[in-house]
Design a protein around this motif. Structure first.
Motif, short mmCIF file in Angstrom:
data_model
loop_
_atom_site.label_atom_id
_atom_site.label_comp_id
_atom_site.label_asym_id
_atom_site.label_seq_id
_atom_site.Cartn_x
_atom_site.Cartn_y
_atom_site.Cartn_z
N UNK A 58 0.87 -1.17 0.00
CA UNK A 58 0.00 0.00 0.00
C UNK A 58 0.90 1.22 0.00
N UNK A 59 0.82 2.01 -1.05
CA UNK A 59 1.64 3.20 -1.21
C UNK A 59 0.81 4.43 -0.87
N UNK A 60 1.38 5.33 -0.08
CA UNK A 60 0.71 6.60 0.26
C UNK A 60 1.71 7.73 0.19
N UNK A 112 -0.31 -14.56 -9.26
CA UNK A 112 -1.42 -13.60 -9.28
C UNK A 112 -0.84 -12.23 -9.00
N UNK A 113 -1.49 -11.23 -9.54
CA UNK A 113 -1.15 -9.83 -9.30
C UNK A 113 -2.42 -9.12 -8.86
N UNK A 114 -2.26 -8.03 -8.15
CA UNK A 114 -3.41 -7.21 -7.78
C UNK A 114 -2.99 -5.74 -7.79
N UNK A 115 -3.93 -4.89 -8.19
CA UNK A 115 -3.71 -3.44 -8.15
C UNK A 115 -5.03 -2.78 -7.78
N UNK A 116 -4.92 -1.55 -7.28
CA UNK A 116 -6.12 -0.83 -6.85
C UNK A 116 -7.04 -0.50 -8.01
N UNK A 129 -2.75 16.10 -0.32
CA UNK A 129 -4.07 16.15 0.31
C UNK A 129 -5.01 15.12 -0.34
N UNK A 130 -5.92 14.61 0.42
CA UNK A 130 -6.89 13.66 -0.11
C UNK A 130 -6.54 12.22 0.17
N UNK A 131 -5.36 11.97 0.69
CA UNK A 131 -4.98 10.62 1.08
C UNK A 131 -4.98 9.61 -0.06
N UNK A 132 -4.38 9.98 -1.21
CA UNK A 132 -4.30 9.03 -2.31
C UNK A 132 -3.58 7.76 -1.88
N UNK A 133 -4.09 6.65 -2.34
CA UNK A 133 -3.51 5.34 -2.01
C UNK A 133 -3.38 4.54 -3.29
#
Length: 186
Positions: free
Chosen positions: A98-100, A171-175, A105-109
């Motif tokens: 999880x990258x932040x 397997x891969x996963x992304x937001x 502002x807005x807390x993009x993840x």
């Protein structure tokens, strides 16, 4: 036009003709088993083949493309590493990141993950996600399973939220589905 032959060319040509004629007048050989085929190039044997180096354990720094890692870090993004999850199933050999960027502002993840999977784990994971309403799409080299966009927190330009890609043995996963391009196929 008259061709002039040198003594060497004449001698070479004569020798060639003599060899061909000698081959014609030779008695026929007795039938024998054909010789075993000899490879024209060396053939690798298990002992001679260098084994491929084992891939390092997946981490947040080695599952994404190097340029992407450098770009995120240069802009102040930081990651938190955790287990790779598919529903309630945890894949111990995988990683989820999880990258932040606290400065934005807005807390993009952003989320990126990768895990090795057996065929049985892949089948179980796909069935589980489909039973929970995830949308299945066949793709080049694998299967995409995407959360229902009406429940997604974030969606990409094509309307996809969190998306898993199931390839051969991983397997891969992304937001979002477009985020999968950042992940290295190991």
């Amino acid at each position: 036009m008259t061709r002039r032959h040198t003594p060497l060319a004449l001698a070479t040509g004569s020798a060639m003709i003599l060899m061909l004629l000698a081959g014609c007048s030779a008695p026929e050989p007795a039938e024998t088993a054909p010789p075993e085929a000899v490879p024209s190039s060396p053939v690798a044997t298990p002992e001679a083949t260098a084994s491929e180096p084992a891939l390092p354990d997946p981490t947040c720094e080695n599952i994404i493309r190097e340029a992407s890692l450098e770009e995120l870090q240069s802009q102040g993004w930081e990651y938190q590493q955790g287990p790779f999850m598919i529903g309630e199933m945890q894949i111990d050999a995988g990683v989820s990141c999880t990258w932040t960027n606290a400065a934005e502002p807005g807390g993009n993840i952003l989320q990126f993950g990768w895990a090795p999977l057996t065929a049985a784990e892949t089948t179980d994971a796909e069935r589980t996600l489909e039973s929970q309403g995830w949308i299945r799409e066949e793709g080049d080299g694998g299967v995409y399973l995407t959360e229902d966009p009406s429940f997604a927190l974030n969606i990409d330009a094509d309307g996809y939220g969190v998306t898993y890609f199931f390839g051969d043995g991983y397997a891969q996963v992304a937001d979002v589905k477009q985020g999968l391009v950042v992940i290295e196929r190991r």
